[in-house]
Design a protein around this motif. Structure first.
Motif, PDB file in Angstrom:
ATOM      1  N   ALA A  55      -1.704   7.861 -14.060  1.00  0.00           N
ATOM      2  CA  ALA A  55      -1.776   8.215 -15.480  1.00  0.00           C
ATOM      3  C   ALA A  55      -2.932   7.544 -16.214  1.00  0.00           C
ATOM      4  CB  ALA A  55      -0.459   7.854 -16.163  1.00  0.00           C
ATOM      5  N   ASN A  56      -3.579   6.588 -15.546  1.00  0.00           N
ATOM      6  CA  ASN A  56      -4.728   5.877 -16.129  1.00  0.00           C
ATOM      7  C   ASN A  56      -4.345   5.133 -17.412  1.00  0.00           C
ATOM      8  OD1 ASN A  56      -7.390   4.961 -16.309  1.00  0.00           O
ATOM      9  ND2 ASN A  56      -8.029   6.721 -17.548  1.00  0.00           N
ATOM     10  N   VAL A  57      -3.301   4.316 -17.328  1.00  0.00           N
ATOM     11  CA  VAL A  57      -2.895   3.483 -18.458  1.00  0.00           C
ATOM     12  C   VAL A  57      -2.713   2.044 -17.974  1.00  0.00           C
ATOM     13  CG1 VAL A  57      -1.784   5.328 -19.776  1.00  0.00           C
ATOM     14  CG2 VAL A  57      -0.450   4.035 -18.096  1.00  0.00           C
ATOM     15  N   PRO A  58      -2.913   1.052 -18.860  1.00  0.00           N
ATOM     16  CA  PRO A  58      -2.685  -0.350 -18.495  1.00  0.00           C
ATOM     17  C   PRO A  58      -1.202  -0.656 -18.415  1.00  0.00           C
ATOM     18  CG  PRO A  58      -3.316  -0.190 -20.794  1.00  0.00           C
ATOM     19  CD  PRO A  58      -3.435   1.200 -20.234  1.00  0.00           C
ATOM     20  N   PHE A  59      -0.870  -1.727 -17.692  1.00  0.00           N
ATOM     21  CA  PHE A  59       0.546  -2.059 -17.510  1.00  0.00           C
ATOM     22  C   PHE A  59       0.746  -3.557 -17.315  1.00  0.00           C
ATOM     23  CE2 PHE A  59      -1.072  -1.908 -13.236  1.00  0.00           C
ATOM     24  CZ  PHE A  59      -0.291  -2.792 -12.507  1.00  0.00           C
ATOM     25  N   GLY A  60       1.972  -3.998 -17.579  1.00  0.00           N
ATOM     26  CA  GLY A  60       2.398  -5.360 -17.287  1.00  0.00           C
ATOM     27  C   GLY A  60       3.658  -5.319 -16.444  1.00  0.00           C
ATOM     28  N   VAL A  61       3.980  -6.438 -15.808  1.00  0.00           N
ATOM     29  CA  VAL A  61       5.137  -6.492 -14.919  1.00  0.00           C
ATOM     30  C   VAL A  61       6.002  -7.700 -15.252  1.00  0.00           C
ATOM     31  CG1 VAL A  61       5.934  -6.480 -12.535  1.00  0.00           C
ATOM     32  CG2 VAL A  61       3.732  -5.454 -13.094  1.00  0.00           C
ATOM     33  N   ILE A  62       7.315  -7.469 -15.278  1.00  0.00           N
ATOM     34  CA  ILE A  62       8.294  -8.542 -15.471  1.00  0.00           C
ATOM     35  C   ILE A  62       9.265  -8.490 -14.293  1.00  0.00           C
ATOM     36  CG2 ILE A  62      10.175  -9.398 -16.924  1.00  0.00           C
ATOM     37  CD1 ILE A  62       8.713  -8.214 -19.337  1.00  0.00           C
ATOM     38  N   PRO A  63       9.101  -9.366 -13.293  1.00  0.00           N
ATOM     39  CA  PRO A  63      10.001  -9.357 -12.141  1.00  0.00           C
ATOM     40  C   PRO A  63      11.381  -9.903 -12.498  1.00  0.00           C
ATOM     41  CG  PRO A  63       7.917 -10.467 -11.648  1.00  0.00           C
ATOM     42  CD  PRO A  63       7.999 -10.319 -13.128  1.00  0.00           C
ATOM     43  N   THR A  64      12.394  -9.309 -11.896  1.00  0.00           N
ATOM     44  CA  THR A  64      13.762  -9.819 -12.033  1.00  0.00           C
ATOM     45  C   THR A  64      14.254 -10.413 -10.724  1.00  0.00           C
ATOM     46  OG1 THR A  64      14.626  -7.611 -11.549  1.00  0.00           O
ATOM     47  CG2 THR A  64      14.333  -8.202 -13.871  1.00  0.00           C
ATOM     48  N   LEU A  65      13.387 -10.408  -9.707  1.00  0.00           N
ATOM     49  CA  LEU A  65      13.702 -10.980  -8.402  1.00  0.00           C
ATOM     50  C   LEU A  65      12.522 -11.816  -7.928  1.00  0.00           C
ATOM     51  CD1 LEU A  65      14.986  -7.779  -6.540  1.00  0.00           C
ATOM     52  CD2 LEU A  65      16.440  -9.624  -7.375  1.00  0.00           C
ATOM     53  N   ALA A  66      12.809 -12.915  -7.251  1.00  0.00           N
ATOM     54  CA  ALA A  66      11.753 -13.693  -6.591  1.00  0.00           C
ATOM     55  C   ALA A  66      11.795 -13.332  -5.112  1.00  0.00           C
ATOM     56  CB  ALA A  66      11.977 -15.186  -6.792  1.00  0.00           C
ATOM     57  N   SER A  67      11.440 -12.069  -4.812  1.00  0.00           N
ATOM     58  CA  SER A  67      11.656 -11.581  -3.455  1.00  0.00           C
ATOM     59  C   SER A  67      10.391 -11.107  -2.755  1.00  0.00           C
ATOM     60  CB  SER A  67      12.665 -10.420  -3.474  1.00  0.00           C
ATOM     61  OG  SER A  67      12.184  -9.347  -4.257  1.00  0.00           O
ATOM     62  N   ASN A  68       9.262 -11.047  -3.444  1.00  0.00           N
ATOM     63  CA  ASN A  68       8.032 -10.551  -2.823  1.00  0.00           C
ATOM     64  C   ASN A  68       6.856 -10.765  -3.775  1.00  0.00           C
ATOM     65  OD1 ASN A  68       7.924  -8.148  -4.662  1.00  0.00           O
ATOM     66  ND2 ASN A  68       9.821  -7.690  -3.578  1.00  0.00           N
ATOM     67  N   CYS A  69       5.665 -10.389  -3.312  1.00  0.00           N
ATOM     68  CA  CYS A  69       4.461 -10.534  -4.132  1.00  0.00           C
ATOM     69  C   CYS A  69       3.996  -9.196  -4.692  1.00  0.00           C
ATOM     70  CB  CYS A  69       3.343 -11.188  -3.321  1.00  0.00           C
ATOM     71  SG  CYS A  69       2.822 -10.235  -1.870  1.00  0.00           S
ATOM     72  N   ALA A  70       4.896  -8.207  -4.723  1.00  0.00           N
ATOM     73  CA  ALA A  70       4.513  -6.858  -5.163  1.00  0.00           C
ATOM     74  C   ALA A  70       3.956  -6.850  -6.578  1.00  0.00           C
ATOM     75  CB  ALA A  70       5.720  -5.925  -5.069  1.00  0.00           C
ATOM     76  N   SER A  71       4.507  -7.678  -7.451  1.00  0.00           N
ATOM     77  CA  SER A  71       4.047  -7.686  -8.842  1.00  0.00           C
ATOM     78  C   SER A  71       2.646  -8.287  -8.983  1.00  0.00           C
ATOM     79  CB  SER A  71       5.042  -8.464  -9.717  1.00  0.00           C
ATOM     80  OG  SER A  71       5.266  -9.759  -9.190  1.00  0.00           O
ATOM     81  N   TRP A  72       2.169  -8.967  -7.965  1.00  0.00           N
ATOM     82  CA  TRP A  72       0.845  -9.594  -8.003  1.00  0.00           C
ATOM     83  C   TRP A  72      -0.232  -8.691  -7.402  1.00  0.00           C
ATOM     84  CZ3 TRP A  72      -0.232 -14.704  -9.718  1.00  0.00           C
ATOM     85  CH2 TRP A  72      -1.555 -15.128  -9.511  1.00  0.00           C
ATOM     86  N   THR A  73       0.108  -8.002  -6.327  1.00  0.00           N
ATOM     87  CA  THR A  73      -0.913  -7.336  -5.512  1.00  0.00           C
ATOM     88  C   THR A  73      -1.226  -5.920  -5.987  1.00  0.00           C
ATOM     89  OG1 THR A  73       0.839  -6.644  -3.993  1.00  0.00           O
ATOM     90  CG2 THR A  73      -0.354  -8.645  -3.442  1.00  0.00           C
ATOM     91  N   PRO A  74      -2.499  -5.519  -5.928  1.00  0.00           N
ATOM     92  CA  PRO A  74      -2.901  -4.174  -6.362  1.00  0.00           C
ATOM     93  C   PRO A  74      -2.730  -3.128  -5.262  1.00  0.00           C
ATOM     94  CG  PRO A  74      -4.832  -5.426  -5.779  1.00  0.00           C
ATOM     95  CD  PRO A  74      -3.658  -6.343  -5.562  1.00  0.00           C
ATOM     96  N   LEU A  75      -1.527  -3.029  -4.741  1.00  0.00           N
ATOM     97  CA  LEU A  75      -1.228  -2.006  -3.745  1.00  0.00           C
ATOM     98  C   LEU A  75       0.224  -1.593  -3.886  1.00  0.00           C
ATOM     99  CD1 LEU A  75       0.561  -3.415  -1.241  1.00  0.00           C
ATOM    100  CD2 LEU A  75      -1.642  -4.486  -0.798  1.00  0.00           C
ATOM    101  N   SER A  76       0.534  -0.405  -3.402  1.00  0.00           N
ATOM    102  CA  SER A  76       1.893   0.121  -3.468  1.00  0.00           C
ATOM    103  C   SER A  76       2.315   0.595  -2.079  1.00  0.00           C
ATOM    104  CB  SER A  76       1.986   1.284  -4.452  1.00  0.00           C
ATOM    105  OG  SER A  76       1.657   0.870  -5.765  1.00  0.00           O
ATOM    106  N   VAL A  77       3.405   0.037  -1.581  1.00  0.00           N
ATOM    107  CA  VAL A  77       3.972   0.483  -0.312  1.00  0.00           C
ATOM    108  C   VAL A  77       4.857   1.687  -0.607  1.00  0.00           C
ATOM    109  CG1 VAL A  77       5.372  -0.155   1.682  1.00  0.00           C
ATOM    110  CG2 VAL A  77       3.920  -1.881   0.566  1.00  0.00           C
ATOM    111  N   MET A  78       4.552   2.808   0.012  1.00  0.00           N
ATOM    112  CA  MET A  78       5.197   4.063  -0.348  1.00  0.00           C
ATOM    113  C   MET A  78       6.385   4.386   0.560  1.00  0.00           C
ATOM    114  SD  MET A  78       3.241   4.549  -2.875  1.00  0.00           S
ATOM    115  CE  MET A  78       3.987   6.076  -3.464  1.00  0.00           C
TER     116      MET A  78
END
Length: 366
Positions: free
Chosen positions: A110-133
């Motif tokens: 969609a070409n929009v900026p975003f922020g992330v608020i994790p509710t789990l300390a379970s991975n680094c997904a909120s840090w890394t610029p990739l998406s596991v599909m």
């Protein structure tokens, strides 16, 4: 730079503190959005809502959208259509790893900026610029979407993550431990030691291993007791942030190799393992990679740690071994077909992978 390395350090703003969410208004003011979409899960939003009640000034129009539970191509397109139809100009993802991956992929579309608020300390997904599909049925697509876009902010309140399910934290610990074992053979080569950012990735991966092996058991116990202790804060921050920094600094050479390829293959071929978490399957993948590398003494060192956290050490423990010849061949083919496993400075082929799988089962089952 003599190696093919792209550095993506991480979110523009990061804070892990009880006052973290108080920074949201000032951060949003930099972007001056009018309409904000909050993408969330069910349980995650129930947990997070009390923390976010007084965060957003009145000038914002807030929209809320629950996601399907999977980071899939179809779900990303559905949410991107919502963003476009409602003229959303900022997105906030609230939830776990799949939600973070989905938020990134959706905002890329969609070409929009975003922020992330994790509710789990379970991975680094909120840090890394990739998406596991994944597919909508939970099976892995076997694809990872890498993008240049990164989060505007990553904000964590320890009070929000301390009462999450402990097994997710343990899975995150295993997933983070893989950062060292998957990159060790690659980054120890002289050409990477001579590259400052790749060498920094190696130090970060080493920190992941050392802190986890020394503090994880205490951190897990403290989490079970609801105490955001120094050990819990150390280990959870390493799981979320430092683990992400490893791949950000070292790129494809420090992101993942055999252990994650095993996870992908298992997730794509064995739906009966769907109840095992990502990090639990990666944890088994670490031992599989060490077997492939012939590092049985390192496996011996890790077995007590795995046992203490009840992490699966074999496919037998996951109740899927012995495998049929066809199924094992399919798993091995998928692993060998991943380019990243061939970054290791050793010969990797289907015969060696299959031999390592069987040898590990026999070794653990002794």
């Amino acid at each position: 730079m003599s190696i093919d390395l792209s550095v993506k350090v991480g979110p523009q703003f990061y804070r892990y503190n009880e006052d973290a969410f108080e920074f949201i208004p000032n951060i949003l003011n930099e972007y001056k959005p009018r309409r904000i979409l909050i993408i969330h899960g069910t349980i995650s939003w129930t947990k997070a809502q009390p923390f976010l009640k007084k965060v957003f000034p009145d000038q914002y129009e807030l929209y809320y959208q629950e996601y399907s539970g999977e980071c899939s191509y179809s779900e990303g397109e559905r949410l991107a259509n919502i963003i476009n139809s409602k003229n959303i100009d900022f997105v906030i993802g609230v939830g776990g790893g799949k939600l973070a991956d989905l938020t990134l992929y959706t905002c890329h579309l969609a070409n929009v900026p975003f922020g992330v608020i994790p509710t789990l300390a379970s991975n680094c997904a909120s840090w890394t610029p990739l998406s596991v599909m994944y597919k909508e049925n939970g099976l892995a697509e076997g694809k990872t979407e890498h993008v240049s876009r990164q989060a505007v902010f990553l904000l964590i309140n320890p009070k929000l993550v301390i009462d999450a399910p402990v097994n997710y934290f343990i899975a995150g610990i295993a997933d983070t431990l893989a950062k060292w074992y998957e990159s060790d053979m690659i980054l120890e080569q002289q050409k990477f030691i001579e590259e400052p950012f790749a060498d920094m990735a190696r130090y970060a991966a080493l920190m992941c291993r050392n802190k986890i092996l020394s503090e994880a058991n205490t951190a897990v116990l403290d989490m079970k007791n609801g105490v955001a202790s120094k050990a819990f804060l150390h280990v959870s921050e390493i799981v979320i942030g430092i683990a992400g920094l490893v791949g950000g600094l070292g790129g494809k050479y420090a992101r993942n190799t055999v252990a994650h390829s095993m996870h992908d293959a298992l997730s794509a071929t064995l739906p009966e393992l769907h109840d095992f978490l990502h990090g639990e399957k990666v944890g088994y993948g670490i031992l599989f990679q060490l077997a492939l590398e012939g590092k049985w003494e390192v496996i011996d060192e890790l077995i007590p740690f795995y046992t203490s956290l009840d992490l699966p050490k074999s496919l037998t423990e996951m109740k899927v071994y012995p495998l049929s010849k066809e199924k094992q061949k399919e798993i091995i083919y998928l692993i060998n077909n991943k380019k990243k496993v061939h970054l290791l400075p050793m010969e990797v082929n289907e015969e060696k992978l299959s031999k390592a799988l069987n040898e590990l089962e026999n070794y653990i089952n002794k």
